[in-house]
Design a protein around this motif. Structure first.
Motif, PDB file in Angstrom:
ATOM      1  N   LYS A 203       0.952  -0.989   0.149  1.00 14.16           N
ATOM      2  CA  LYS A 203      -0.055  -0.101  -0.018  1.00 14.16           C
ATOM      3  C   LYS A 203       0.729   1.370  -0.047  1.00 14.16           C
ATOM      4  O   LYS A 203       1.584   1.580   0.848  1.00 14.16           O
ATOM      5  CB  LYS A 203      -0.953  -0.032   1.221  1.00 14.16           C
ATOM      6  CG  LYS A 203      -1.790   1.173   1.321  1.00 14.16           C
ATOM      7  CD  LYS A 203      -2.690   1.031   0.023  1.00 14.16           C
ATOM      8  CE  LYS A 203      -4.193   2.047   0.110  1.00 14.16           C
ATOM      9  NZ  LYS A 203      -4.732   1.892  -1.260  1.00 14.16           N
TER      10      LYS A 203
ATOM     11  N   ALA B 282      -3.691   0.435   5.007  1.00 14.51           N
ATOM     12  CA  ALA B 282      -3.029  -0.817   5.017  1.00 14.51           C
ATOM     13  C   ALA B 282      -3.940  -1.891   5.525  1.00 14.51           C
ATOM     14  O   ALA B 282      -3.905  -2.780   5.007  1.00 14.51           O
ATOM     15  CB  ALA B 282      -1.779  -0.813   5.753  1.00 14.51           C
TER      16      ALA B 282
ATOM     17  N   LEU C 204       3.642  -0.858   3.816  1.00 16.78           N
ATOM     18  CA  LEU C 204       3.163   0.314   3.628  1.00 16.78           C
ATOM     19  C   LEU C 204       4.140   1.313   3.785  1.00 16.78           C
ATOM     20  O   LEU C 204       5.232   1.405   4.277  1.00 16.78           O
ATOM     21  CB  LEU C 204       2.044   0.583   4.845  1.00 16.78           C
ATOM     22  CG  LEU C 204       1.907   2.092   5.236  1.00 16.78           C
ATOM     23  CD1 LEU C 204       0.824   2.533   4.368  1.00 16.78           C
ATOM     24  CD2 LEU C 204       1.097   2.103   6.632  1.00 16.78           C
TER      25      LEU C 204
END
Length: 178
Positions: A116, A130, A143
């Motif tokens: 993400k 996330a 993330l």
């Protein structure tokens, strides 16, 4: 891919056209959303992989149809279009491939890792984005926020978040291989 290969894992990297290729790793090139989805489905259904790391930034939409002066045009890449007149492109939403990987897999215990990337998001908003991926069939998420990455990539901080909400923060991507 290179780190996993160096540690003895058998690795297949599906790479988009123009992507940097890992060295000494088996690779295949995909062209678009549908091609990536088909290749993942095919490979996961044939080989009992232990894990899949889905790092591709896949488009949320695909072209449904192209109209030139209200006439349908073919969707193939080789179709020629002359200038002038009006052009209308209709898009259709793509499903999330990430959510289907366990379903595609011969190994139903496969570990699915997604990515993400946010941009200028407050930490709480990034973490929520996330964690929304973890509500599906994703076991972990990498993330990071693009605004925090140094232009020369000497600093690339982020977090590795597990489904059980355990988080491992990192300052550089190399730390993910540790």
């Amino acid at each position: 891919a290179e780190i996993l290969k160096s540690r003895g894992y058998e690795v297949l990297a599906l790479c988009g056209q123009g992507a940097i290729r890992p060295t000494d790793v088996k690779t295949e090139t995909f062209t678009d959303f549908a091609d990536l989805n088909e290749r993942l489905h095919q490979h996961l259904a044939q080989v009992p992989y232990t894990a899949v790391i889905h790092a591709a930034a896949v488009s949320d939409f695909s072209v449904q149809e192209i109209l030139k002066d209200q006439q349908h045009l073919p969707l193939n890449r080789d179709a020629k279009m002359s200038s002038g007149g009006s052009l209308t492109i209709r898009l259709k939403p793509n499903f999330k491939i990430l959510d289907r990987l366990k379903e595609y897999s011969l190994n139903k215990d496969i570990q699915v890792i997604g990515f993400k990337l946010t941009m200028n998001a407050p930490p709480a908003e990034s973490r929520a984005a996330a964690q929304s991926l973890l509500k599906g069939s994703v076991d972990a998420v990498v993330l990071n926020d693009w605004s925090r990455v140094a232009a020369d990539r000497s600093r690339h901080p982020g977090s590795f978040i597990l489904a059980n909400e355990v988080t491992h923060d990192f300052q550089n991507l190399e730390e993910l291989g540790e």
